[in-house]
Design a protein around this motif. Structure first.
Motif, PDB file in Angstrom:
ATOM      1  N   GLU A  16       0.846  -1.195   0.000  1.00  0.00           N
ATOM      2  CA  GLU A  16       0.000   0.000   0.000  1.00  0.00           C
ATOM      3  C   GLU A  16       0.879   1.242   0.000  1.00  0.00           C
ATOM      4  OE1 GLU A  16      -2.951  -0.106   3.093  1.00  0.00           O
ATOM      5  OE2 GLU A  16      -3.740  -2.015   2.398  1.00  0.00           O
ATOM      6  N   VAL A  58      -1.019   2.333  -5.142  1.00  0.00           N
ATOM      7  CA  VAL A  58      -1.743   1.235  -4.499  1.00  0.00           C
ATOM      8  C   VAL A  58      -2.427   1.794  -3.250  1.00  0.00           C
ATOM      9  CG1 VAL A  58      -1.534  -1.001  -3.352  1.00  0.00           C
ATOM     10  CG2 VAL A  58      -0.132  -0.502  -5.365  1.00  0.00           C
ATOM     11  N   LYS A  59      -3.751   1.737  -3.205  1.00  0.00           N
ATOM     12  CA  LYS A  59      -4.518   2.265  -2.070  1.00  0.00           C
ATOM     13  C   LYS A  59      -4.881   1.183  -1.065  1.00  0.00           C
ATOM     14  CE  LYS A  59      -4.507   6.504  -2.989  1.00  0.00           C
ATOM     15  NZ  LYS A  59      -3.792   7.404  -2.099  1.00  0.00           N
ATOM     16  N   GLU A  60      -5.088  -0.041  -1.546  1.00  0.00           N
ATOM     17  CA  GLU A  60      -5.546  -1.092  -0.643  1.00  0.00           C
ATOM     18  C   GLU A  60      -5.207  -2.452  -1.234  1.00  0.00           C
ATOM     19  OE1 GLU A  60      -9.769  -2.528   1.394  1.00  0.00           O
ATOM     20  OE2 GLU A  60      -9.777  -0.918  -0.093  1.00  0.00           O
TER      21      GLU A  60
END
Length: 80
Positions: A16, A58-60
């Motif tokens: 993340e 990448v957030k999650e």
């Protein structure tokens, strides 16, 4: 900002907050995206839903019984 989900087969290939680049693949009637180098793959998208940039954050990272899923956020206003 636009978010897309990618299927990842193994864990810990991305983290993340990491910036990733994607490669566009072309099918006869759709496009798909792969996080480079072959980390995860998106669903198929129609021409009107085509990405306008090839870099995202990448957030999650999600995990369920079907595998790992990476949510990437793209800033299409800053397209390359």
């Amino acid at each position: 900002m636009r978010q897309m989900e990618f299927k990842m087969e193994r864990e810990n290939l991305v983290k993340e907050g990491e910036e990733v680049s994607v490669i566009e693949g072309i099918l006869p009637s759709a496009y798909y995206y792969t996080i480079s180098p072959a980390v995860a793959m998106s669903a198929n998208y129609s021409y009107r839903d085509r990405l306008k940039t090839n870099r995202g954050i990448v957030k999650e990272i999600k995990h369920n019984d079907k595998g790992y899923y990476v949510v990437v956020e793209f800033d299409e206003e800053q397209s390359e």
